[in-house]
Enzyme design. Structure first.
Site, short mmCIF file in Angstrom:
data_model
loop_
_atom_site.label_atom_id
_atom_site.label_comp_id
_atom_site.label_asym_id
_atom_site.label_seq_id
_atom_site.Cartn_x
_atom_site.Cartn_y
_atom_site.Cartn_z
N CYS A 1 4.96 1.16 -3.97
CA CYS A 1 4.41 1.91 -5.09
C CYS A 1 5.56 2.27 -6.01
CB CYS A 1 3.64 3.14 -4.62
SG CYS A 1 4.69 4.45 -3.93
N CYS B 1 3.01 14.47 -16.07
CA CYS B 1 3.13 13.43 -17.09
C CYS B 1 3.95 12.27 -16.56
CB CYS B 1 3.74 14.00 -18.38
SG CYS B 1 5.44 14.53 -18.23
#
Length: 440
Positions: A397, A225
């Site tokens: 990133c 998640c």
């Protein structure tokens, strides 16, 4: 303090002592009056609306709940809704396994915690919440990471286990240990807008996790998640369903005669749906619950079952040291007035991540899109017209993982030579350099 105030305070203390004595006397009388009943008078009031539901079995059903011990592994998105409903229903003892601490990023979905408890152990935060909700229950916390060495000691003595974790490794471990101890498991998972739920090892006749999944999914197919995101109410509904299934198990709604293995799939978007699929039963060749099983208590505790090796792990450490730069080094070149003239700045996060927060100078090409180009320089130049084989490329990133994979991709597939990734990624830069940037 003058004599008047001292006398006034003394009178107040005496009144409080008298009130305390009266309350103790009333409590003693109430406990005495309930000696012939299986529940206290307050418990009758507390659970009354539940006991009058025919399916719960009335007082006898409530006593079953009171005498049951349930262990919840994980006090996160699934555990947070399950725990208060189990406590509110009157489950006599609840154990909570979780060694994580509450973070601000948890609070949109883990609503059992709150802002004042950021930094607190999740198991302790959960304990405080549910003991305030129901003082009649006993709560035991285990602020440890579940592993092969401690799982048997923790699970021992519990009647049911709720697997509220988010990794295949832990799901295999929970299932394996539960099978060896003869404990039924309510297992669920959730991601994004979806979730799934099942019951494992029901009464030692139902299938275990390995019966459903003899081999784990490849590491690159597993999304947490933290990486994929999750909608709070969606995961909350799945956690609530876990509590419902647990109550049904305790109350004997499922029996050896009527139980059939199932998998419930919930989807919250675009329209909510709940589907139930019939699953295959216990498998004779299963390594854990089959006839010739090899996954025994001894094998697990001795470390012969290597869960890390079995489940695998995505290897992000694919860059050499000289192919990486620190956030401090990146800060120095980023602040150079000629940064864009000398470098191509590439952000490989998914586009919806990029839209939340990004460097204005960075060009967003998600790593998935880079992979889809399959080393075709012309396709890359459609997105980056100025890029050439000798360009200096800096890649960023979220955490410094996908940027390593992108660095390797640009070097090995596209043939670039001057490519570096930023170690620790966007979040490391925010933590160490500029806390004014939104961190999601």
């Amino acid at each position: 303090m003058n004599d008047y105030h001292l006398e006034d305070t003394t009178s107040e203390l005496e009144a409080l002592r008298l009130e305390n004595a009266q309350l103790r006397e009333q409590l003693a009388k109430r406990e005495d009056s309930s000696r012939d009943y299986p529940l206290s008078l307050e418990e009758y009031q507390r659970y009354g609306r539940q006991m009058i539901v025919e399916e719960t079995g009335g007082v006898a059903g409530q006593v079953k709940l009171k005498n049951t011990k349930v262990l919840v592994v994980g006090a996160g998105g699934l555990g947070c809704p399950a725990l208060p409903y189990l406590a509110g229903a009157g489950v006599g003892q609840i154990g909570i396994v979780d060694n994580d601490v509450v973070e601000t990023s948890n609070l949109h979905r883990q609503v059992l915690h709150d802002s004042s408890r950021v930094g607190m152990l999740k198991c302790e935060s959960a304990r405080q919440y549910i003991t305030k909700l129901n003082p009649h229950i006993n709560v035991v916390t285990y602020p440890v990471r579940l592993n092969s060495s401690n799982a048997f000691d923790i699970f021992k003595g519990y009647n049911y286990i709720l697997d509220c974790t988010d990794s295949p490794l832990t799901r295999y471990l929970v299932s394996d240990v539960a099978v060896n101890l003869g404990i039924t498991v309510v297992s669920a998972s959730g991601l994004g807008t979806e979730g799934q739920l099942t019951i494992l090892n029901f009464n030692n006749i139902g299938p275990c996790y390995r019966c459903f999944y003899p081999t784990p999914p490849p590491p690159n197919a597993v999304t947490s998640c933290q990486e994929g995101g999750v909608i709070g109410p969606c995961i909350g509904l799945v956690g609530t369903m876990m509590a419902v299934e647990t109550l049904k198990l305790i109350l004997g709604i499922y029996t050896n005669e009527n139980f059939s293995p199932f998998l419930m799939l919930y989807s919250g978007f675009p329209q909510q749906s709940l589907r139930t699929f019939k699953m295959r039963g216990r498998q004779e060749k299963c390594l854990c619950c089959g006839k010739n099983r090899t996954i025994t208590k001894e094998a697990i505790e001795k470390g012969e079952i290597n869960y890390e090796l079995f489940c695998g792990a995505r290897n992000y450490n694919v860059c050499e040291p000289d192919e990486r730069i620190s956030v401090d080094a990146f800060q120095r070149i980023y602040k150079d007035d000629e940064f864009l003239a000398k470098h191509i700045f590439l952000d490989v996060r998914p586009s919806h991540h990029y839209e939340i927060s990004h460097f204005p100078e960075a060009v967003n090409i998600p790593i998935k899109n880079l992979r889809d180009m399959n080393g075709d320089l012309k396709k890359l130049q459609e997105k980056l017209p100025s890029v050439e084989k000798d360009s200096n490329i800096v890649i960023l990133c979220r955490y410094g993982n996908d940027s390593q994979l992108a660095t390797r991709l640009l070097k090995d597939k596209f043939g670039f030579s001057n490519v570096r990734d930023v170690r620790g990624g966007y979040f490391k830069y925010i933590d160490d350099i500029d806390q004014t940037i939104p961190k999601y």
